[in-house]
Scaffold this motif. Structure first.
Motif, mmCIF file in Angstrom:
data_model
loop_
_atom_site.group_PDB
_atom_site.id
_atom_site.type_symbol
_atom_site.label_atom_id
_atom_site.label_comp_id
_atom_site.label_asym_id
_atom_site.label_seq_id
_atom_site.Cartn_x
_atom_site.Cartn_y
_atom_site.Cartn_z
ATOM 1 N N HIS A 296 23.906 71.667 21.674
ATOM 2 C CA HIS A 296 22.783 70.779 21.997
ATOM 3 C C HIS A 296 21.527 71.653 22.058
ATOM 4 O O HIS A 296 21.547 72.732 22.656
ATOM 5 N N HIS A 297 20.452 71.167 21.452
ATOM 6 C CA HIS A 297 19.230 71.969 21.377
ATOM 7 C C HIS A 297 18.765 72.474 22.754
ATOM 8 O O HIS A 297 18.325 73.622 22.891
ATOM 9 N N LEU A 298 18.897 71.624 23.772
ATOM 10 C CA LEU A 298 18.389 72.015 25.098
ATOM 11 C C LEU A 298 19.301 73.013 25.800
ATOM 12 O O LEU A 298 18.845 73.787 26.631
ATOM 13 N N GLY B 94 9.822 79.291 21.969
ATOM 14 C CA GLY B 94 9.768 78.359 20.841
ATOM 15 C C GLY B 94 11.148 78.229 20.210
ATOM 16 O O GLY B 94 12.085 78.965 20.563
ATOM 17 N N ASP B 95 11.286 77.291 19.296
ATOM 18 C CA ASP B 95 12.595 77.062 18.693
ATOM 19 C C ASP B 95 13.053 78.268 17.873
ATOM 20 O O ASP B 95 12.267 78.851 17.124
ATOM 21 N N ASN B 96 14.301 78.630 18.030
ATOM 22 C CA ASN B 96 14.863 79.794 17.323
ATOM 23 C C ASN B 96 16.377 79.662 17.321
ATOM 24 O O ASN B 96 16.936 78.838 18.058
ATOM 25 N N VAL C 295 10.971 72.408 29.447
ATOM 26 C CA VAL C 295 9.674 71.809 29.120
ATOM 27 C C VAL C 295 9.333 72.136 27.669
ATOM 28 O O VAL C 295 9.002 73.267 27.339
ATOM 29 N N SER C 296 9.441 71.130 26.817
ATOM 30 C CA SER C 296 9.174 71.394 25.404
ATOM 31 C C SER C 296 8.299 70.282 24.847
ATOM 32 O O SER C 296 7.749 69.472 25.588
ATOM 33 N N GLY C 297 8.194 70.253 23.509
ATOM 34 C CA GLY C 297 7.374 69.225 22.880
ATOM 35 C C GLY C 297 7.999 67.844 23.009
ATOM 36 O O GLY C 297 7.310 66.832 23.047
ATOM 37 N N GLY D 282 20.535 75.431 24.204
ATOM 38 C CA GLY D 282 19.976 76.667 23.633
ATOM 39 C C GLY D 282 18.796 77.122 24.467
ATOM 40 O O GLY D 282 18.745 78.276 24.931
ATOM 41 N N HIS D 283 17.842 76.215 24.714
ATOM 42 C CA HIS D 283 16.673 76.593 25.527
ATOM 43 C C HIS D 283 17.115 77.109 26.892
ATOM 44 O O HIS D 283 16.673 78.167 27.342
ATOM 45 N N ILE D 284 18.012 76.355 27.550
ATOM 46 C CA ILE D 284 18.433 76.715 28.919
ATOM 47 C C ILE D 284 19.049 78.110 28.970
ATOM 48 O O ILE D 284 18.793 78.890 29.874
#
Ligand code: KG4
Ligand code: ZN
Length: 347
Positions: free
Chosen positions: A119-121, A309-311, A143-145, A123-125
């Motif tokens: 899940h994309h989030l 940022g996304d990576n 907190v993203s776009g 990844g962020h977490i």
């Protein structure tokens, strides 16, 4: 003693960055990013002032295979030695996600390797996983776009959403207010740069939902507040510094994010606060949320700037972690999902 190593090829195409990475994890050590590249489409989307999903998908399609080849070569990891492909399956723009998922499926078929859906989030977490595993229970502010979420993470790869935005995401508010100020896309970085020269107390913009008693957010009223203020100033032909508007708006967003996160800390008593997503690159947010966490004796782990940022590095980090926990699927089963909750990815 045999050392178990996970070698993961990670793919991220949920929005306007094509990300490819190779992450290796030897048990007992912190995971490592052996090679990673992000190909940004920001110049293409700046022409239209936003992302058109089909245009994003075409850009991903052109670059993805050469990028995979480059990153694998740089990592010196042979395809045969990979354990799995990790790929962002959602949420995001469907045509864009589909490119990454199709690439992962094709490679899974060709190389007979499993796929770890991410899940994309997540990844962020877990983008601060390079520092090692966080202590649990953790609390994550994403907190993203596209997202503003407070998520309890009581144990590894377990997610419970406790608050979300009722309308615009924090990054979206930055982007929209930046546009009102005539700043270029993407607005967040441009607005925060302008705010450096401004007085954050010049305008008292509303702090929506500050006292709502729950952990939800709302940013569309704040954006409208800025719109009306600018309209009034222009109607009166008043002299004002756009930098003051930028700084005051930024402070309103930071106040709401910090205050809601503080309430969640007081209620849920996490050991670690994870802060991630594109808006986590914001210097004022980083400074003020770290100070708040410190004064509440909670360790703040904010995504490294290069990982906000996304990576694909973050997808590979969580991919390695999830692979070791047994998560995997096949090329026949994998599907992109434009709208999917992180809670479905809980172990
Ligand atoms: O996580 P991300 O790269 O993409 C999504 O998954 O949405 O986040 C992008 C968002 C954009 O809205 C961008 O304007 C915002 O993050 N952003 C910032 C800053 N840098 C990026 N917002 C405020 N201050 C920044 N320095
Ligand atoms: Zn993102």
């Amino acid at each position: 003693m045999s050392i178990k190593t996970a070698k993961i090829l990670a793919i991220e195409t949920s929005c306007d960055e094509t990300g490819i990475a190779v992450v290796t994890h030897e048990s007992g050590q912190n995971p490592r990013v052996t090679a990673a590249k992000v190909s940004s489409q920001v110049d293409v989307h700046a022409l239209t002032g936003g992302v058109i999903p089909e245009v994003a998908a075409r850009e991903h399609t052109e670059i993805i295979m050469p990028l995979i080849k480059d990153v694998l070569a740089e990592s010196r990891v042979q395809a045969a030695d990979l354990d799995a492909m990790a790929v962002t399956v959602g949420p995001g723009l469907m045509p864009a996600l589909a490119v990454g998922v199709a690439a992962a499926a094709a490679l899974s078929y060709a190389w007979s390797k499993p796929i770890v859906p991410v899940h994309h989030l997540e990844g962020h977490i877990y983008s601060s996983l390079l520092e090692g595993e966080p202590e649990y229970p953790a609390l994550a502010l994403v907190v993203s776009g596209g997202h503003t979420l407070l998520i309890n993470v009581p144990g590894p790869l377990i997610y419970q959403i406790i608050g979300t935005t009722r309308d615009d995401a924090a990054g979206e508010a930055f982007d929209k207010v930046a546009r009102l100020l005539g700043l270029p896309y993407p607005g967040g970085p441009a607005l925060s740069k302008l705010a450096l020269d401004g007085n954050a107390k010049a305008f008292q913009f509303s702090r929506p939902m500050l006292t709502s008693g729950d952990f939800d957010f709302s940013f569309s009223g704040l954006k409208t507040d800025v719109l009306y203020t600018l309209r009034d100033l222009k109607a009166k032909q008043a002299d004002f510094k756009p930098a003051d508007v930028a700084a005051s708006f930024q402070q309103a967003v930071v106040d709401v994010l910090v205050s809601k996160t503080k309430s969640a800390i007081l209620k849920h008593q996490p050991k670690v606060l994870l802060v991630a997503g594109g808006v986590a690159a914001n210097t004022e947010l980083r400074r003020q949320i770290t100070a708040m966490a410190d004064s509440n004796s909670v360790e703040a782990r904010i995504s490294p700037l290069a990982m906000c940022g996304d990576n694909a590095s973050m997808i590979g980090l969580v991919g390695a972690y999830a692979f070791e926990a047994g998560r995997r699927t096949s090329w026949q089963e994998i599907d992109a999902r434009a709208r999917v909750s992180i809670e479905e990815f809980s172990v």
